[in-house]
Design a protein around this motif. Structure first.
Motif, PDB file in Angstrom:
ATOM      1  N   SER A 549       3.889  10.723  14.791  1.00 19.72           N
ATOM      2  CA  SER A 549       2.702   9.853  14.768  1.00 19.72           C
ATOM      3  C   SER A 549       1.663  10.366  15.753  1.00 19.72           C
ATOM      4  O   SER A 549       0.455  10.297  15.480  1.00 19.72           O
ATOM      5  CB  SER A 549       3.093   8.412  15.114  1.00 19.72           C
ATOM      6  OG  SER A 549       3.674   8.350  16.413  1.00 19.72           O
ATOM      7  N   GLN A 550       2.091  10.952  16.878  1.00 19.73           N
ATOM      8  CA  GLN A 550       1.148  11.499  17.843  1.00 19.73           C
ATOM      9  C   GLN A 550       0.460  12.740  17.264  1.00 19.73           C
ATOM     10  O   GLN A 550      -0.746  12.946  17.462  1.00 19.73           O
ATOM     11  CB  GLN A 550       1.872  11.839  19.151  1.00 19.73           C
ATOM     12  CG  GLN A 550       0.949  12.329  20.253  1.00 19.73           C
ATOM     13  CD  GLN A 550       1.688  12.586  21.545  1.00 19.73           C
ATOM     14  OE1 GLN A 550       2.912  12.412  21.602  1.00 19.73           O
ATOM     15  NE2 GLN A 550       0.962  13.016  22.574  1.00 19.73           N
ATOM     16  N   MET A 551       1.228  13.537  16.511  1.00 20.57           N
ATOM     17  CA  MET A 551       0.636  14.715  15.874  1.00 20.57           C
ATOM     18  C   MET A 551      -0.407  14.288  14.844  1.00 20.57           C
ATOM     19  O   MET A 551      -1.468  14.911  14.729  1.00 20.57           O
ATOM     20  CB  MET A 551       1.731  15.565  15.216  1.00 20.57           C
ATOM     21  CG  MET A 551       2.690  16.213  16.240  1.00 20.57           C
ATOM     22  SD  MET A 551       4.094  17.019  15.429  1.00 20.57           S
ATOM     23  CE  MET A 551       3.241  18.255  14.442  1.00 20.57           C
ATOM     24  N   LEU A 552      -0.120  13.207  14.093  1.00 20.41           N
ATOM     25  CA  LEU A 552      -1.091  12.730  13.099  1.00 20.41           C
ATOM     26  C   LEU A 552      -2.362  12.252  13.783  1.00 20.41           C
ATOM     27  O   LEU A 552      -3.471  12.471  13.278  1.00 20.41           O
ATOM     28  CB  LEU A 552      -0.485  11.591  12.271  1.00 20.41           C
ATOM     29  CG  LEU A 552       0.578  11.985  11.247  1.00 20.41           C
ATOM     30  CD1 LEU A 552       1.208  10.747  10.628  1.00 20.41           C
ATOM     31  CD2 LEU A 552      -0.056  12.857  10.153  1.00 20.41           C
ATOM     32  N   VAL A 553      -2.214  11.593  14.922  1.00 22.83           N
ATOM     33  CA  VAL A 553      -3.395  11.101  15.637  1.00 22.83           C
ATOM     34  C   VAL A 553      -4.265  12.269  16.074  1.00 22.83           C
ATOM     35  O   VAL A 553      -5.491  12.241  15.972  1.00 22.83           O
ATOM     36  CB  VAL A 553      -2.960  10.247  16.844  1.00 22.83           C
ATOM     37  CG1 VAL A 553      -4.149   9.951  17.754  1.00 22.83           C
ATOM     38  CG2 VAL A 553      -2.311   8.959  16.374  1.00 22.83           C
ATOM     39  N   GLU A 554      -3.626  13.357  16.552  1.00 19.57           N
ATOM     40  CA  GLU A 554      -4.386  14.498  17.058  1.00 19.57           C
ATOM     41  C   GLU A 554      -5.054  15.275  15.927  1.00 19.57           C
ATOM     42  O   GLU A 554      -6.133  15.839  16.107  1.00 19.57           O
ATOM     43  CB  GLU A 554      -3.461  15.417  17.858  1.00 19.57           C
ATOM     44  CG  GLU A 554      -2.932  14.774  19.131  1.00 19.57           C
ATOM     45  CD  GLU A 554      -1.928  15.662  19.835  1.00 19.57           C
ATOM     46  OE1 GLU A 554      -1.564  16.702  19.253  1.00 19.57           O
ATOM     47  OE2 GLU A 554      -1.500  15.308  20.964  1.00 19.57           O
ATOM     48  N   SER A 560     -11.264   8.555  10.462  1.00 24.66           N
ATOM     49  CA  SER A 560     -10.308   8.446   9.351  1.00 24.66           C
ATOM     50  C   SER A 560      -9.453   7.175   9.518  1.00 24.66           C
ATOM     51  O   SER A 560      -9.037   6.837  10.633  1.00 24.66           O
ATOM     52  CB  SER A 560      -9.416   9.699   9.308  1.00 24.66           C
ATOM     53  OG  SER A 560      -8.398   9.513   8.340  1.00 24.66           O
ATOM     54  N   SER A 561      -9.214   6.510   8.376  1.00 27.78           N
ATOM     55  CA  SER A 561      -8.346   5.310   8.406  1.00 27.78           C
ATOM     56  C   SER A 561      -6.904   5.697   8.682  1.00 27.78           C
ATOM     57  O   SER A 561      -6.129   4.904   9.228  1.00 27.78           O
ATOM     58  CB  SER A 561      -8.444   4.572   7.070  1.00 27.78           C
ATOM     59  OG  SER A 561      -8.020   5.411   6.003  1.00 27.78           O
ATOM     60  N   PHE A 562      -6.510   6.929   8.308  1.00 23.38           N
ATOM     61  CA  PHE A 562      -5.133   7.361   8.580  1.00 23.38           C
ATOM     62  C   PHE A 562      -4.885   7.465  10.081  1.00 23.38           C
ATOM     63  O   PHE A 562      -3.763   7.249  10.556  1.00 23.38           O
ATOM     64  CB  PHE A 562      -4.859   8.718   7.912  1.00 23.38           C
ATOM     65  CG  PHE A 562      -4.838   8.615   6.409  1.00 23.38           C
ATOM     66  CD1 PHE A 562      -3.762   8.032   5.761  1.00 23.38           C
ATOM     67  CD2 PHE A 562      -5.898   9.091   5.642  1.00 23.38           C
ATOM     68  CE1 PHE A 562      -3.759   7.950   4.380  1.00 23.38           C
ATOM     69  CE2 PHE A 562      -5.885   8.999   4.275  1.00 23.38           C
ATOM     70  CZ  PHE A 562      -4.808   8.426   3.628  1.00 23.38           C
ATOM     71  N   ARG A 563      -5.949   7.838  10.817  1.00 24.59           N
ATOM     72  CA  ARG A 563      -5.781   7.920  12.276  1.00 24.59           C
ATOM     73  C   ARG A 563      -5.437   6.541  12.860  1.00 24.59           C
ATOM     74  O   ARG A 563      -4.563   6.422  13.719  1.00 24.59           O
ATOM     75  CB  ARG A 563      -7.075   8.473  12.911  1.00 24.59           C
ATOM     76  CG  ARG A 563      -6.965   8.627  14.435  1.00 24.59           C
ATOM     77  CD  ARG A 563      -8.317   9.037  15.019  1.00 24.59           C
ATOM     78  NE  ARG A 563      -8.255   9.130  16.460  1.00 24.59           N
ATOM     79  CZ  ARG A 563      -8.000  10.256  17.138  1.00 24.59           C
ATOM     80  NH1 ARG A 563      -7.796  11.395  16.474  1.00 24.59           N
ATOM     81  NH2 ARG A 563      -7.977  10.245  18.467  1.00 24.59           N
ATOM     82  N   ASN A 564      -6.130   5.482  12.364  1.00 28.20           N
ATOM     83  CA  ASN A 564      -5.826   4.109  12.827  1.00 28.20           C
ATOM     84  C   ASN A 564      -4.392   3.726  12.485  1.00 28.20           C
ATOM     85  O   ASN A 564      -3.681   3.120  13.296  1.00 28.20           O
ATOM     86  CB  ASN A 564      -6.797   3.115  12.207  1.00 28.20           C
ATOM     87  CG  ASN A 564      -8.215   3.324  12.714  1.00 28.20           C
ATOM     88  OD1 ASN A 564      -8.416   3.820  13.829  1.00 28.20           O
ATOM     89  ND2 ASN A 564      -9.198   2.971  11.891  1.00 28.20           N
ATOM     90  N   HIS A 565      -3.967   4.076  11.257  1.00 29.86           N
ATOM     91  CA  HIS A 565      -2.591   3.747  10.863  1.00 29.86           C
ATOM     92  C   HIS A 565      -1.598   4.473  11.757  1.00 29.86           C
ATOM     93  O   HIS A 565      -0.554   3.918  12.142  1.00 29.86           O
ATOM     94  CB  HIS A 565      -2.360   4.125   9.406  1.00 29.86           C
ATOM     95  CG  HIS A 565      -3.199   3.302   8.458  1.00 29.86           C
ATOM     96  ND1 HIS A 565      -3.398   3.652   7.137  1.00 29.86           N
ATOM     97  CD2 HIS A 565      -3.907   2.166   8.653  1.00 29.86           C
ATOM     98  CE1 HIS A 565      -4.176   2.774   6.574  1.00 29.86           C
ATOM     99  NE2 HIS A 565      -4.502   1.846   7.477  1.00 29.86           N
ATOM    100  N   ALA A 566      -1.890   5.756  12.063  1.00 29.06           N
ATOM    101  CA  ALA A 566      -0.975   6.528  12.902  1.00 29.06           C
ATOM    102  C   ALA A 566      -0.921   5.945  14.313  1.00 29.06           C
ATOM    103  O   ALA A 566       0.146   5.913  14.949  1.00 29.06           O
ATOM    104  CB  ALA A 566      -1.423   7.992  12.949  1.00 29.06           C
TER     105      ALA A 566
END
Length: 753
Positions: A549-554, A560-566
């Motif tokens: 999840s930290q990799m997705l945030v970076e 991006s809405s995916f960043r909020n979900h991550a």
């Protein structure tokens, strides 16, 4: 039969008996003479009263006949008849005034007892009157109007009528046309009821006038008229007209009917003045009235009362003289008996062996000889009884010493000791047994299940003894929240017969509670070890989730809405790790990681996290935050876990939907500088009998399979670790209301913590 004079000495009993015989003889003869004379005198007085009553009835009847004839004369007046017809045909007011004047001058004025004459039309309304103010009054409902249409009628005496304000007696007669003889109306004469008092007062028969002169003799004779309700219509000798008229009852109905006439009654009764009187009443023909004549019995029976008093004095004098004359001869007969009585009194006081010397050879001498023999035997028997008594007293003292020793031993025991005899009755118990409430209920159960041996049974002749209480057997009994360990010991006599059972009862509630706490501590130890294993197994996948999840945030762009979900996944992963760590800390407390954070923001994050569950459970949330709330210093993750536990607790309490209200507030002055967070729902709430246990570990009010019973317990421990309070408040309606109180600390205290 018991001697009625058993309390009196014999020397007085004989003369008194003779005196009583004399008194009874004189009393019986005097009583017969008294009541014979009383009956004759009553008959004579009643005869005189009947004569006087009948004379007054005739006088009243004659007076009423005179009133009727006067009324009939008025009804035959041609002017009245002609004017009545013309007024009803044309309603001429002058003719009406003329008729009023005619009634006043030519009718009412010629009869002293009439105070008003009225002419009533066919419709029941007054057409003319000697008192013009009554013209037009509706009298259609009066009996003298209805009956006056049929013929001559004398009505009842009643209270004030119309505008005159006077009581009256009415005499009425029909008015008919002179030529056609058709009915025109009714003429009514109103008579003053006080005239009846004068008629009643002057109603003496000539032969009794001198005897009945009350003014000169001052006797108690009285007479008056009463109506059908026994109310007085006339004045009496003792009360005037205004006092008694239709106000005082004469109680005529209490008199029994006489044999000679059904309309007459006589006898003794209570008068209207509360005096006992000899009274006679007779009905006045053609009316509902009764004439009453009465005389007080104190005056009637005064002559024979004097005779009775003198007879009593004579009887007392004769009885006293008889007793005095017989007193001296009785001493020679009773003297030996008195000496025997004195000797018996000495024996009663303990002077046994006393003897009486009487030289007489008659029955009294034989009695004295028998008495002397009895006295000698009593002395010998008393000496023998005294020896036996001394031996019994010594043995009794020994038994009493052993008994007191046994009672002292039993009473000093801290355990309850109870002895139940063969009948099932508590025969003995110590003070400790009084505090034990289960014995009586257990005895009923024991009798139903045949646990004890019955009277006459023994351990040798009972074939089936599996349920019997054996020697020294112990059983544990639970009564409500208390535990008792009872030891039973059957008791037998030397012949093997069952006498009862001894029950020694010990309260082991505290021991049971200690054992229960030990089992709970063992359970918590096992849970701690299990939690460590679970934490080890869960930390590895949670670490992978956190890393990815930290990799997705970076890698994801900021918009991006995916960043909020991550970010949500990464934050909740950290929360899971904190919760697992908190479960381990429940058994072994670990220091909290304190930092300064916003409580309002933390609540919003918890609501966002639980939004899917809230929507699925159809629970709406209302958040009311205090914008001036200061920052709080504490472990943000632990506080978030408490908020999450309370939110989940409310969701589970409202399975059919509902409303959850979350409110934050800050009151620095009244509550000692603290932050308050209230969670209120409209679920089923917590029963009152379970409120004390709601924060205990593993206790839950939810159905099986929902919740573990650790949420509230862990939340309370977290809040108390922060120096605050978690409370369940009472509500006036169904639902739950939990309040968190978080005290604020100064900056120096925060740094030290």
């Amino acid at each position: 039969m018991k001697d009625p004079l058993h309390w009196m000495p014999v020397k007085y009993k004989f003369p008194l008996t003779i005196a009583l015989i004399c008194l009874v003889s004189i009393g019986l003869s005097g009583g017969v003479a008294y009541y014979t004379t009383r009956s004759s005198l009553s008959t004579q007085i009643l005869s005189n009263l009947k004569l006087m009553t009948q004379a007054r009835v005739q006088n009243v009847s004659a007076y009423l006949d005179t009133l009727k004839r006067r009324t009939e004369d008025f009804a035959s007046d041609g002017f009245i008849r002609d004017a009545t017809r013309r007024i009803q045909e044309g309603g001429n007011s002058d003719l009406q005034r003329a008729l009023n004047g005619h009634l006043l001058k030519n009718k009412v004025s010629i009869v002293e007892d009439f105070f008003e004459t009225l002419v009533v039309g066919k419709n029941g309304f007054v057409l003319a009157s000697s008192m013009p103010e009554n013209v037009g009054a509706d009298l259609s409902g009066e009996d003298y109007v209805r009956e006056g249409k049929k013929g001559m009628y004398t009505g009842r005496v009643h209270g004030p009528l119309l505008d005159t304000g006077r009581a009256s007696l009415e005499a009425s007669a029909p008015l008919t046309d002179k030529e056609t003889h058709h009915f025109l109306g009714v003429i009514v004469n109103r008579i003053d009821p006080q005239s009846l008092s004068q008629v009643v007062r002057n109603g003496y028969p000539p032969e009794a006038r001198q005897m009945m002169d009350l003014k000169t003799e001052g006797g108690t004779r009285d007479w008056y008229l009463v109506n059908s309700n026994d109310l007085l219509l006339t004045a009496t000798r003792f009360l005037d007209f205004e006092t008694v008229f239709l106000k005082v009852k004469g109680w005529v109905r209490s008199l029994p009917p006489a044999d000679d006439q059904q309309s007459r009654a006589s006898g003794i009764r209570m008068s209207y003045r509360g005096k006992e009187v000899l009274a006679v009443s007779a009905k006045v023909p053609g009316t509902q009235w009764a004439m009453v004549s009465e005389m007080e019995t104190s005056e009637v029976y005064h002559p024979i009362t004097l005779v009775r008093q003198r007879l009593i004095v004579v009887a007392i004098v004769v009885g006293t003289l008889t007793a005095i004359l017989l007193l001296f001869p009785s001493k020679f007969l009773i003297g030996p008996i008195l000496r025997l009585r004195e000797a018996a009194g000495q024996i009663e006081k303990g002077d046994l062996g006393v003897s009486v010397e009487i030289e007489s050879k008659d029955e009294i001498g034989q009695l004295a000889q028998a008495f002397n023999q009895m006295s000698t035997r009593l002395l010998a028997r008393a000496q023998e009884v005294e020896r036996y008594t001394k031996d019994l007293k010594d043995r009794e003292n020994e038994v009493l010493y052993e008994k007191n020793l046994l009672i002292a031993l039993v009473q000093c025991m801290s355990d309850g000791v109870t002895f139940i005899d063969a009948r099932g009755i508590t025969a003995l118990h110590n003070s400790a047994a009084e505090q034990i409430t289960h014995i009586d209920g257990y005895l009923e159960l024991a009798n139903e299940q045949n646990l004890f041996f019955k009277n006459g049974e023994s351990a040798t002749d009972d074939k089936d003894q599996k349920n019997k209480v054996g020697y020294g057997e112990q059983r544990t009994i639970q009564i409500d929240d208390h535990y008792y360990e009872d030891t039973y010991t059957p008791v037998y006599d030397d012949g093997g017969e069952y006498l009862g059972i001894v029950i020694v009862s010990r309260d082991i509630t505290e021991r049971k509670q200690i054992e229960e706490r030990q089992r709970q501590q063992e359970k918590m130890t096992v849970i701690g070890e299990l939690s460590a294993g679970i934490a080890h197994e869960l930390n590895t996948p949670l670490a992978s989730i956190a890393m990815f999840s930290q990799m997705l945030v970076e890698e994801c762009p900021k918009e991006s809405s995916f960043r909020n979900h991550a970010e949500v996944i990464m934050r909740n992963t950290q929360s899971c790790k904190k919760i697992i760590q908190g479960l381990l800390d429940y058994s072994a407390k670990s220091p909290a990681q304190k930092s300064e954070f916003d409580v309002n923001t933390c609540i919003k994050e918890v609501v966002n996290l639980c939004t899917p569950l809230l929507s699925l459970s159809e629970v709406s949330v209302g958040v009311k935050i205090d914008s001036k709330l200061p920052l709080y210093t504490g472990d943000q993750e632990q506080i978030r876990q408490v908020f999450t536990n309370l939110t989940m607790n409310s969701i589970q309490a409202m399975q059919d939907g509902g409303v959850l209200k979350i409110r934050t507030s800050f009151n620095k002055e009244n509550e000692g500088n603290a932050i308050f967070i209230d969670f209120t729902d409209n679920g089923k709430g917590v029963p009152y009998d379970q409120r004390e246990k709601i924060f205990e570990p593993f206790f839950t009010t939810k159905p099986k399979g929902i919740g573990t019973g650790l949420g509230l317990s862990l939340s309370k421990k977290i809040i108390e670790a922060h120096g605050g309070k978690l409370e369940l408040l009472n509500l006036q309606y169904d639902g739950g209301h939990f309040r968190i109180t978080l005290p604020l600390v100064s900056q120096e205290e925060s740094v030290e913590a």
